[in-house]
Structures are given as C-alpha cells and as structure tokens.
Design a protein around this motif. Structure first.
Motif, PDB file in Angstrom:
ATOM      1  N   MET A   5       0.841  -1.179   0.000  1.00 57.95           N
ATOM      2  CA  MET A   5       0.000   0.000   0.000  1.00 57.95           C
ATOM      3  C   MET A   5       0.885   1.241   0.000  1.00 57.95           C
ATOM      4  O   MET A   5       1.836   1.336   0.750  1.00 57.95           O
ATOM      5  CB  MET A   5      -0.893  -0.016   1.240  1.00 57.95           C
ATOM      6  N   ILE A   6       0.533   2.176  -0.837  1.00 59.18           N
ATOM      7  CA  ILE A   6       1.172   3.478  -0.884  1.00 59.18           C
ATOM      8  C   ILE A   6       0.110   4.479  -0.464  1.00 59.18           C
ATOM      9  O   ILE A   6      -0.998   4.471  -0.995  1.00 59.18           O
ATOM     10  CB  ILE A   6       1.697   3.784  -2.299  1.00 59.18           C
ATOM     11  N   ALA A   7       0.432   5.319   0.518  1.00 60.66           N
ATOM     12  CA  ALA A   7      -0.520   6.307   1.014  1.00 60.66           C
ATOM     13  C   ALA A   7       0.008   7.705   0.732  1.00 60.66           C
ATOM     14  O   ALA A   7       1.184   7.990   0.941  1.00 60.66           O
ATOM     15  CB  ALA A   7      -0.753   6.123   2.509  1.00 60.66           C
ATOM     16  N   VAL A   8      -0.904   8.557   0.256  1.00 63.31           N
ATOM     17  CA  VAL A   8      -0.583   9.946  -0.053  1.00 63.31           C
ATOM     18  C   VAL A   8      -1.539  10.830   0.731  1.00 63.31           C
ATOM     19  O   VAL A   8      -2.752  10.631   0.691  1.00 63.31           O
ATOM     20  CB  VAL A   8      -0.731  10.228  -1.567  1.00 63.31           C
ATOM     21  N   GLY A   9      -0.984  11.806   1.441  1.00 64.53           N
ATOM     22  CA  GLY A   9      -1.788  12.803   2.132  1.00 64.53           C
ATOM     23  C   GLY A   9      -2.036  13.982   1.215  1.00 64.53           C
ATOM     24  O   GLY A   9      -1.139  14.407   0.482  1.00 64.53           O
ATOM     25  N   LEU A  10      -3.246  14.500   1.237  1.00 61.28           N
ATOM     26  CA  LEU A  10      -3.623  15.653   0.422  1.00 61.28           C
ATOM     27  C   LEU A  10      -4.118  16.759   1.334  1.00 61.28           C
ATOM     28  O   LEU A  10      -4.816  16.485   2.321  1.00 61.28           O
ATOM     29  CB  LEU A  10      -4.749  15.303  -0.549  1.00 61.28           C
ATOM     30  N   GLY A  11      -3.771  17.990   1.016  1.00 60.07           N
ATOM     31  CA  GLY A  11      -4.246  19.121   1.790  1.00 60.07           C
ATOM     32  C   GLY A  11      -4.272  20.393   0.969  1.00 60.07           C
ATOM     33  O   GLY A  11      -3.510  20.544   0.017  1.00 60.07           O
ATOM     34  N   SER A  12      -5.173  21.299   1.347  1.00 54.12           N
ATOM     35  CA  SER A  12      -5.285  22.605   0.706  1.00 54.12           C
ATOM     36  C   SER A  12      -6.012  23.542   1.657  1.00 54.12           C
ATOM     37  O   SER A  12      -6.891  23.107   2.408  1.00 54.12           O
ATOM     38  CB  SER A  12      -6.083  22.498  -0.600  1.00 54.12           C
ATOM     39  N   ASN A  13      -5.618  24.824   1.619  1.00 51.45           N
ATOM     40  CA  ASN A  13      -6.395  25.806   2.385  1.00 51.45           C
ATOM     41  C   ASN A  13      -6.566  27.128   1.640  1.00 51.45           C
ATOM     42  O   ASN A  13      -6.892  28.135   2.245  1.00 51.45           O
ATOM     43  CB  ASN A  13      -5.811  26.021   3.779  1.00 51.45           C
ATOM     44  N   LEU A  14      -6.364  27.120   0.341  1.00 53.20           N
ATOM     45  CA  LEU A  14      -6.536  28.330  -0.469  1.00 53.20           C
ATOM     46  C   LEU A  14      -7.374  28.047  -1.712  1.00 53.20           C
ATOM     47  O   LEU A  14      -7.297  26.963  -2.285  1.00 53.20           O
ATOM     48  CB  LEU A  14      -5.170  28.859  -0.930  1.00 53.20           C
ATOM     49  N   ASP A  15      -8.128  29.054  -2.122  1.00 56.91           N
ATOM     50  CA  ASP A  15      -8.808  29.031  -3.423  1.00 56.91           C
ATOM     51  C   ASP A  15      -9.697  27.808  -3.625  1.00 56.91           C
ATOM     52  O   ASP A  15      -9.525  27.053  -4.574  1.00 56.91           O
ATOM     53  CB  ASP A  15      -7.783  29.129  -4.563  1.00 56.91           C
ATOM     54  N   GLY A  16     -10.651  27.594  -2.745  1.00 54.58           N
ATOM     55  CA  GLY A  16     -11.565  26.458  -2.874  1.00 54.58           C
ATOM     56  C   GLY A  16     -10.905  25.146  -2.524  1.00 54.58           C
ATOM     57  O   GLY A  16     -10.788  24.266  -3.389  1.00 54.58           O
ATOM     58  N   PRO A  17     -10.458  24.980  -1.278  1.00 54.48           N
ATOM     59  CA  PRO A  17      -9.665  23.801  -0.920  1.00 54.48           C
ATOM     60  C   PRO A  17     -10.358  22.459  -1.136  1.00 54.48           C
ATOM     61  O   PRO A  17      -9.700  21.510  -1.578  1.00 54.48           O
ATOM     62  CB  PRO A  17      -9.306  24.018   0.550  1.00 54.48           C
ATOM     63  N   ALA A  18     -11.638  22.349  -0.881  1.00 53.38           N
ATOM     64  CA  ALA A  18     -12.313  21.056  -1.088  1.00 53.38           C
ATOM     65  C   ALA A  18     -12.282  20.682  -2.565  1.00 53.38           C
ATOM     66  O   ALA A  18     -12.013  19.531  -2.920  1.00 53.38           O
ATOM     67  CB  ALA A  18     -13.747  21.111  -0.569  1.00 53.38           C
ATOM     68  N   GLU A  19     -12.536  21.657  -3.431  1.00 52.28           N
ATOM     69  CA  GLU A  19     -12.499  21.402  -4.866  1.00 52.28           C
ATOM     70  C   GLU A  19     -11.077  21.061  -5.323  1.00 52.28           C
ATOM     71  O   GLU A  19     -10.873  20.190  -6.158  1.00 52.28           O
ATOM     72  CB  GLU A  19     -13.037  22.614  -5.635  1.00 52.28           C
ATOM     73  N   ARG A  20     -10.091  21.738  -4.763  1.00 52.81           N
ATOM     74  CA  ARG A  20      -8.692  21.461  -5.130  1.00 52.81           C
ATOM     75  C   ARG A  20      -8.295  20.033  -4.736  1.00 52.81           C
ATOM     76  O   ARG A  20      -7.636  19.341  -5.506  1.00 52.81           O
ATOM     77  CB  ARG A  20      -7.749  22.469  -4.492  1.00 52.81           C
ATOM     78  N   VAL A  21      -8.689  19.604  -3.544  1.00 49.47           N
ATOM     79  CA  VAL A  21      -8.371  18.236  -3.124  1.00 49.47           C
ATOM     80  C   VAL A  21      -9.105  17.237  -3.999  1.00 49.47           C
ATOM     81  O   VAL A  21      -8.536  16.232  -4.423  1.00 49.47           O
ATOM     82  CB  VAL A  21      -8.685  18.039  -1.618  1.00 49.47           C
ATOM     83  N   SER A  22     -10.358  17.516  -4.328  1.00 55.69           N
ATOM     84  CA  SER A  22     -11.120  16.626  -5.213  1.00 55.69           C
ATOM     85  C   SER A  22     -10.465  16.518  -6.585  1.00 55.69           C
ATOM     86  O   SER A  22     -10.326  15.421  -7.137  1.00 55.69           O
ATOM     87  CB  SER A  22     -12.555  17.134  -5.374  1.00 55.69           C
ATOM     88  N   ARG A  23     -10.037  17.651  -7.136  1.00 63.57           N
ATOM     89  CA  ARG A  23      -9.373  17.632  -8.448  1.00 63.57           C
ATOM     90  C   ARG A  23      -8.029  16.904  -8.367  1.00 63.57           C
ATOM     91  O   ARG A  23      -7.629  16.226  -9.313  1.00 63.57           O
ATOM     92  CB  ARG A  23      -9.189  19.052  -8.978  1.00 63.57           C
ATOM     93  N   ALA A  24      -7.328  17.057  -7.246  1.00 68.68           N
ATOM     94  CA  ALA A  24      -6.051  16.346  -7.080  1.00 68.68           C
ATOM     95  C   ALA A  24      -6.274  14.842  -7.062  1.00 68.68           C
ATOM     96  O   ALA A  24      -5.487  14.080  -7.639  1.00 68.68           O
ATOM     97  CB  ALA A  24      -5.336  16.810  -5.815  1.00 68.68           C
ATOM     98  N   LEU A  25      -7.343  14.385  -6.416  1.00 66.39           N
ATOM     99  CA  LEU A  25      -7.656  12.951  -6.423  1.00 66.39           C
ATOM    100  C   LEU A  25      -7.900  12.463  -7.852  1.00 66.39           C
ATOM    101  O   LEU A  25      -7.436  11.391  -8.232  1.00 66.39           O
ATOM    102  CB  LEU A  25      -8.871  12.663  -5.539  1.00 66.39           C
ATOM    103  N   GLU A  26      -8.626  13.261  -8.628  1.00 63.97           N
ATOM    104  CA  GLU A  26      -8.866  12.898 -10.030  1.00 63.97           C
ATOM    105  C   GLU A  26      -7.559  12.846 -10.811  1.00 63.97           C
ATOM    106  O   GLU A  26      -7.352  11.955 -11.639  1.00 63.97           O
ATOM    107  CB  GLU A  26      -9.824  13.899 -10.674  1.00 63.97           C
ATOM    108  N   ALA A  27      -6.664  13.790 -10.560  1.00 63.98           N
ATOM    109  CA  ALA A  27      -5.380  13.821 -11.268  1.00 63.98           C
ATOM    110  C   ALA A  27      -4.490  12.648 -10.867  1.00 63.98           C
ATOM    111  O   ALA A  27      -3.807  12.058 -11.711  1.00 63.98           O
ATOM    112  CB  ALA A  27      -4.671  15.147 -11.004  1.00 63.98           C
ATOM    113  N   ILE A  28      -4.501  12.302  -9.594  1.00 61.26           N
ATOM    114  CA  ILE A  28      -3.713  11.153  -9.123  1.00 61.26           C
ATOM    115  C   ILE A  28      -4.220   9.875  -9.793  1.00 61.26           C
ATOM    116  O   ILE A  28      -3.443   8.999 -10.163  1.00 61.26           O
ATOM    117  CB  ILE A  28      -3.758  11.049  -7.589  1.00 61.26           C
TER     118      ILE A  28
END
Length: 173
Positions: free
Chosen positions: A1-24
């Motif tokens: 298992m490989i685990a990646v932590g994601l975080g954001s606190n600027l410019d729509g952070p929930a959307e940024r994390v969601s888009r990062a999941l899609e990109a990953i």
C-alpha cells in the motif's frame, strides 16, 4: 500500500483536493485504490491562515518512489503551489506518507512521513480507509490515534457514495 496525504487551504480547498484525487487517478502506471472523506482541520504551525481540507489516498504504482514524488510535485505546481513559509498556506500539498512496508531515507524523500503519527488530519482519514495500516516496523498506526484524538477535525460531506474506485483497467500491476 502506498498512502498519499492531500491538503489545501486556499482558493476552494475542497475542490482542489477533489481535483487532485482525479489527477492522481490518471497518473501513468498508477491506480487509485481508495480515498478517504475530506476533513476540515485547523492549520499546523502559523495560525494566521485559513483552515485546511485534508484527505488520504491509497495507490498502487509501478513508478519508483522518486518518480511518484516528482509527479505529485508537478500536480502541486499545476495547482499554483508556492512555498512561502514552513507550514504555511498552500493551494495544494501532496505528501507521500507510506510506501508499502519500506523505509526510505533520501535527500528529497523520507517515508514513512516523519510527522504523520502526530497528526489527526493524517491518521483519521488513513485509518478510515486502511484500519490495519502499519509502519514498516510493524506497529499499527491505530496505536498512535489516542495521542492525537483530541486534535480538532470535522468530516465534510462525502465526495461520492463509494470511496473505493473501480478501475477501468489496471496499469499498476
């Protein structure tokens, strides 16, 4: 298992994390196995910044660790990540937390992430999707939960009903 932590606190952070999941999920030779819910958390370090949205993703990949790290850093840059100060605000932060059962100590990468066991915003989402996760020495990460359980975090509404991603095809085997 490989685990990646994601975080954001600027410019729509929930959307940024969601888009990062899609990109990953579409990184070469990589398959997104699961992701946690999103959590709203207070910042670590300077408190004069917005709260963070955090999540954890589980992956399989045929990429070597430094190649995956570079790909994750490319995603950060594409999201406008600029490093102004330690533990400061950011549009996107992607951290390699675990790499199978390995310990990695390189100038650019330390795995397991040296602070992960001290942070509820890492442990709660990771334990939600991998309750039996262990450090390379075999110690269950759940052993660390009591030490961070008092750190405030709030689960946000689910991104989707099922946090497990059904791959169309496997490119990581």
């Amino acid at each position: 298992m490989i685990a990646v932590g994601l975080g954001s606190n600027l410019d729509g952070p929930a959307e940024r994390v969601s888009r990062a999941l899609e990109a990953i999920a579409v990184l070469p030779m990589t398959r997104l196995l699961a992701h946690s819910a999103l959590y709203d958390t207070a910042p670590v370090g300077p408190q004069d910044q917005p709260d963070f949205v955090n999540a954890v993703a589980l992956l399989e990949t045929r990429l070597p660790p430094l190649s995956l790290l570079s790909a994750l850093q490319d995603l950060e840059k594409a999201a406008g990540r600029v490093r102004h100060r330690r533990w400061g605000e950011r549009t996107l932060d992607l951290d390699l937390l675990l790499w199978r059962d390995q310990t990695i100590r390189l100038p650019r990468l330390t795995v397991p992430h040296p602070e992960m066991h001290k942070r509820a915003f890492v442990l709660r989402p990771l334990l939600d999707i991998a309750p039996d996760a262990r450090l390379p020495d075999g110690r269950p990460l759940s052993d660390y939960w009591p030490g961070v359980a008092d750190q405030p975090l709030r689960r946000l509404p689910d991104l989707e009903e099922n946090h497990f991603v059904e791959p169309a095809h496997s490119t990581a085997s």
